[in-house]
Each structure stands twice: as C-alpha cells, then as structure tokens.
Design an enzyme around this catalytic site. Structure first.
Site, PDB file in Angstrom:
ATOM      1  N   CYS A 134       0.838  -1.201   0.000  1.00  0.00           N
ATOM      2  CA  CYS A 134       0.000   0.000   0.000  1.00  0.00           C
ATOM      3  C   CYS A 134       0.871   1.249   0.000  1.00  0.00           C
ATOM      4  CB  CYS A 134      -0.925  -0.020   1.218  1.00  0.00           C
ATOM      5  SG  CYS A 134      -1.913   1.474   1.345  1.00  0.00           S
ATOM      6  N   CYS A 137      -0.318   4.096   2.177  1.00  0.00           N
ATOM      7  CA  CYS A 137      -0.145   3.883   3.626  1.00  0.00           C
ATOM      8  C   CYS A 137       1.310   4.122   4.018  1.00  0.00           C
ATOM      9  CB  CYS A 137      -0.493   2.453   4.032  1.00  0.00           C
ATOM     10  SG  CYS A 137      -1.990   1.816   3.326  1.00  0.00           S
ATOM     11  N   ASP A 138       2.238   3.613   3.210  1.00  0.00           N
ATOM     12  CA  ASP A 138       3.636   3.539   3.645  1.00  0.00           C
ATOM     13  C   ASP A 138       4.612   4.407   2.864  1.00  0.00           C
ATOM     14  OD1 ASP A 138       2.826   1.620   5.491  1.00  0.00           O
ATOM     15  OD2 ASP A 138       3.026   0.009   4.040  1.00  0.00           O
TER      16      ASP A 138
END
Ligand code: NDP
Length: 312
Positions: A134, A137-138
């Site tokens: 992701c 997300c990261d």
C-alpha cells in the site's frame, strides 16, 4: 442469542450501500466492518471516477460519508471481524471475533479483496521493513529514497505516480513487455520523469541487512539473452492484484479458481437462498467502487424480497 433480519459483512462501497438500502427498507441491518474499516478505498488517494464528484474525492472521506449515510438511516455499524459462518441452517449463524454468535435471516457478503504477494520468502522476511502492498499507507517512509513497484496494471501505475511525488526514483517492475493499465494511466506514468519501467523483469529476491536495500531481478527469464539485474532500493511495493476474501464461506458457497464467489449472473444471489454476495468478493471483472456500490444496492433489494417472500 442475538438475531437480525439482515447481517452485512464488510464496510467498503458494497457493504455500506447495502446498509443504506436495507435500513431505508426498515430491515434494521447490522453491519460488521471487518479488518479494514472502509475497505480498499481507504488505502488509495484521490477517487476521480466515482460519479458525483467532479473534482474527485479522498478515499477516506468517501467512506466516512457512506458510513454516516448508512448510520443516518439506522444501520447498526459495528467493529468486529466475522471469523466463521454456518449457512447449512436457517437462520444462518455468524460468529464474530471467534466468540459471539449472531443469527441472521439474510446475509450480505461484501468482504472485498486483499492485496496479493509474489510468494517470495523475502516478502515475509522484510514485511514492515521495506515490503508493502500500500503506497499511500507507507510511501511517506520512503521520502527522497528509491523504491520499486511490482505490476503493470492501474493500481501499479497509480502507486508509482503517487510514490514519484515523494521519492527520488521509482522503478516499475513489469513482467511482460507492455503495461496492462488503462491508456490514461500509462500516459501519466510515461510523463513522470522519475519513473523508470523495467519491462520483462521478474523479482527473485530482496537484499539488505536491516531492511531492504535492493532487489534481485531476472530480465527476459527463460530467453537466450536472460540476464540477472540488481537494483538498489529501500522500498518494495506490491501492486499485482487482489485475492477475494471468501475463505470462510468456501465450505458453503461455490467460488471460481481465484476464490471469487459465484452468483447467479446479473444478480447478487448465491446458491444459498438468503445469502447474497456483493462487490469485489464476487466480481472478477469490473472491481470498481461504483460497481461494488451498485451490487450492494441489488443485494439489499434481494434481501428485502427474500424476507417478505418468506414472511420473515
Ligand atoms: P490487475 O489485475 O489489473 O493488474 C495486475 C498487474 O500485476 C498486471 O500487470 C499483472 O501482470 C501483474 N502481476 C500479477 N501477478 C504477477 C506476478 N506474480 N508477478 C509479476 N507481476 C504480476 O490489478 P490492478 O490491481 O492493477 O487492478 C484491478 C482492477 O482495478 C482493474 O480492473 C483496474 O482497472 C481497476 N483499477 C482502477 C483504478 C482506477 O480506475 N482509478 C485504480 C486501480 C485499479 P500481467 O499484465 O502480466 O498479467
């Protein structure tokens, strides 16, 4: 034991749309949000193709709005993961968090799909230490660094473009000699100067002492000019598609080879009366937020019909 007329499993566009329709039809649905409240759209950035938002909308915002809309009509939205079901009896039995059992006259499965991995032992070895599925997300952790995205579809392009805005350099590792992504996404990738596409490359392993510092690739695997290639990267992002979250239903419902729940074509009806499947868990073809929402609507309408036809 708690009993409901309509239990909805999953909180993506399919689940919440089913909850909006079911609550407006006075079915007083209970919805369990599952492991990823809001579903896959919460891991993306801007949604540009959901009708009604001419300037796009943030994925988390869209899901918060859908959740609010469902609650406004009385849907009982709860935290919790459905861990097993028994569809051999009516009412159906659903176990939440391995502890609590609920009986339901109708069940709408809207559990979506989860990111797939290549299956390399190194993906596990470096999980949370350079391997991610992701980018939104990261990606933040890889600012000004070099990263790679695996895959050649729309997701891979979207993630590569997102990462290109944060990182120094983004490699796209594509196993074929072309991108599968839509033309508009391909064009955006080509126009992003710090993305380099490595066509006909396959990943065989990752390197690094404390976290990822590189990837070992094979170029033109199996061809006479096959070549080993090493790239220096700090982050390795998977974007190679998704697996439907259908495992707990498999003892009762037929799925295709990949695990997508089979429904009667054009409907969300499964082989078990009163059990419906909506959204990505049952859609190997379209897999869009709007088509998921549409099938959630159909599932709620079918649940309402089933209940009234059976005097429930
Ligand atoms: P896709 O299935 O479309 O693409 C997966 C990509 O990963 C392909 O390039 C595939 O390669 C590659 N791949 C799969 N397995 C491996 C493997 N083992 N090793 C290397 N590469 C692999 O998945 P997406 O998640 O990109 O998209 C899913 C759906 O969602 C699509 O319908 C897409 O259009 C849609 N989508 C739409 C968006 C939008 O409209 N904004 C955004 C994101 C997704 P190959 O081509 O060789 O099979």
């Amino acid at each position: 034991m708690e009993k409901t007329r309509c239990l909805i499993i999953g909180s993506g566009p399919a689940g919440f749309t089913a909850a909006i329709y079911a609550s407006r039809a006075n079915l007083q649905p209970i919805l369990y949000e599952g492991m990823q409240p809001g579903g896959q759209l919460t891991t993306t950035t801007e949604i540009e193709n959901f009708p009604g938002y001419p300037n796009g909308i943030d994925g988390n915002q869209l899901m918060d709005d859908l959740r609010k809309q469902a609650k406004n009509f009385g849907a009982d939205v709860r935290w919790g993961v459905v861990t097993s079901v028994d569809f051999s009896i009516s009412p159906k039995k659903i176990v939440i968090d391995e502890t609590q059992t609920i009986e339901a006259d109708t069940v709408i499965i809207a559990t979506g799909a989860s990111a797939m991995y290549l299956g390399l032992p190194d993906e596990q070895k470096y999980a949370g230490q350079g391997v991610s599925a992701c980018a939104t997300c990261d990606g933040f952790f890889y600012r000004k660094k070099d990263v790679a995205v695996v895959g050649g579809g729309d997701t891979a392009c979207e993630e590569a473009i997102y990462l290109a805005g944060l990182c120094n350099k983004v490699y796209m590792i594509v196993r074929k000699n072309y991108l599968r992504a839509s033309t508009i996404m391909q064009k955006r990738v080509m126009e992003t100067p710090n993305i380099e596409i490595l066509f006909e490359h396959n990943t065989v392993g990752l390197t690094g002492e404390n976290g990822v510092d590189g990837a070992d690739l094979i170029k033109r695997k199996g061809e006479p000019d096959e070549e080993r290639v090493h790239i220096a990267i700090d982050g390795f992002f998977l974007a190679i598609g998704h697996k439907p979250n259908s495992d707990i239903f498999k003892p009762y419902l037929e799925t295709d080879q990949t695990g997508y729940i089979k429904t009667i074509p054009g409907t969300p009806c499964t082989s078990i009366p009163g059990v419906f499947a909506a959204g990505d868990v049952a859609d190997p073809v379209y897999r869009q937020a709007i088509t998921a929402a549409g099938s959630g609507c159909k599932a709620a309408i079918e649940a309402e019909r089933y209940l009234s036809q059976n005097g429930l």
